[in-house]
Design an enzyme around this catalytic site. Structure first.
Site, PDB file in Angstrom:
ATOM      1  N   ASP A   1     100.009  -9.090 -18.535  1.00 44.59           N
ATOM      2  CA  ASP A   1     101.362  -8.106 -17.719  1.00 44.59           C
ATOM      3  C   ASP A   1     101.893  -9.621 -18.098  1.00 44.59           C
ATOM      4  O   ASP A   1     103.616  -9.030 -18.649  1.00 44.59           O
ATOM      5  CB  ASP A   1     101.207  -7.490 -16.738  1.00 44.59           C
ATOM      6  CG  ASP A   1     100.354  -6.310 -16.683  1.00 44.59           C
ATOM      7  OD1 ASP A   1     100.658  -5.585 -17.894  1.00 44.59           O
ATOM      8  OD2 ASP A   1      99.992  -5.992 -15.454  1.00 44.59           O
TER       9      ASP A   1
ATOM     10  N   HIS B   1     104.854  -7.432 -11.125  1.00 47.23           N
ATOM     11  CA  HIS B   1     106.475  -7.565 -12.430  1.00 47.23           C
ATOM     12  C   HIS B   1     107.743  -7.983 -11.690  1.00 47.23           C
ATOM     13  O   HIS B   1     107.998  -8.486 -12.024  1.00 47.23           O
ATOM     14  CB  HIS B   1     106.386  -6.107 -12.736  1.00 47.23           C
ATOM     15  CG  HIS B   1     105.147  -5.899 -13.548  1.00 47.23           C
ATOM     16  ND1 HIS B   1     105.525  -6.195 -15.391  1.00 47.23           N
ATOM     17  CD2 HIS B   1     104.251  -4.733 -14.182  1.00 47.23           C
ATOM     18  CE1 HIS B   1     104.162  -5.632 -15.606  1.00 47.23           C
ATOM     19  NE2 HIS B   1     103.563  -4.928 -14.604  1.00 47.23           N
TER      20      HIS B   1
HETATM   21 ZN   LIG Z   1      99.716  -3.611 -17.105  1.00 46.67          ZN
END
Ligand SMILES: [Zn+2]
Length: 292
Positions: A237, A260
């Site tokens: 990610d 994130h």
């Molecule tokens: Zn992911």
């Protein structure tokens, strides 16, 4: 060190369901010319959205880029695969609002790029090298980068869950090791969150086919691909979110319990530091010229 810009040789496509929207879309990767960058193209609406930090519109549970009211969600796994393959210029046509989740990892995208073939373009990439440490901290979550000639990602997570717990991994960024150690690591989620997420319009396409699902005791749809698949997916990610810098970055990154939104604040700070650095260089050059 000169690194060439890269695109793909021929058009390829993949279709599947979006993890959060539950909508089926088709993604078509098209070769692009040197310097054009990576761009999402909403093929159904004719809108181009550059894969850049300035385009990010949402960061809850996935990374979304958009322009005006049009967006493309869950871009991070595809972008992570593109970073690993050194792709700098590409048009990503998509006929709906979310990149398909496929199996929850970046492996299908690695295979897709492999099938398309990677093509070197006749121009160099400007690699971003940090000159000084840059850090963002939010309570007990943090992420920092220190100068280095390579990209190294050290990630640590700490979940109050018997299967996950504390996991740490240091990853030396390289195509082959990404393919072997990081790309296959899948998205994960907790059964107890599913109803809440669905009520919020998220996880509508989530299933045991595309996501590791955990209950209080363990993994409901095993086996895992790695014992520490969770921390590997966090690295996947992060590398996808770093792609939004718009050029490769080198440095040693240490992330602790990030996600994130922290990744995104970190990318912002790296970009601001790089801009300040470039302004200083151009002011210095102008000053040198005026004294010449
Ligand atoms: Zn992911």
């Amino acid at each position: 060190m000169h690194v060439k810009r890269k695109s793909i040789s021929t058009k390829v496509s993949i279709t599947g369901i979006g993890l959060h929207s539950g909508i089926y879309t088709k993604v078509e990767l098209h070769p692009a010319h040197a310097g054009s960058g990576i761009t999402f193209v909403r093929a159904d609406l004719g809108i181009r959205i550059p894969a850049l930090q300035a385009s990010t519109t949402a960061l809850d549970h996935a990374t979304t880029v958009g322009r005006d009211d049009v967006s493309v969600g869950t871009v991070e796994h595809l972008l992570s695969a593109l970073m690993a393959c050194g792709i700098t210029d590409l048009d990503i046509h998509i006929n709906g609002p979310e990149v398909p989740i496929i199996d929850g990892s970046a492996l299908p995208f690695m295979h897709l790029i492999d099938a398309a073939g990677v093509r070197e373009l006749g121009a160099d990439v400007r690699v971003l090298r940090v000159k000084e440490p840059i850090e963002v901290v939010d309570g007990n979550r943090s992420i920092r980068i220190t100068p280095s000639n390579r990209l190294v990602v050290k990630y640590k997570i700490d979940f109050d869950h018997p299967t996950i717990g504390k996991q740490a991994l240091a990853f030396d960024f390289h195509h082959d090791s990404f393919l072997k150690k990081i790309a296959p690591a899948r998205t994960f989620g907790f059964k107890q969150d599913v109803d809440k997420l669905r009520a919020a319009g998220l996880a509508r396409g989530g299933s045991i086919e595309n996501c590791i699902v955990l209950d209080e005791r363990g993994v409901m749809n095993g086996p895992l691909r790695y014992r520490d698949e969770f921390v590997r997916h966090k690295i996947l990610d992060l590398i996808g979110d770093l792609a939004l810098i718009g050029r490769p970055v080198v440095g040693e990154i240490t992330a602790y319990r990030a996600g994130h939104s922290l990744h995104s604040r970190f990318v912002e700070k790296i970009l601001r530091a790089a801009e300040a650095e470039e302004d200083a260089v151009s002011i210095g050059a102008a000053a040198a010229e005026s004294f010449a």
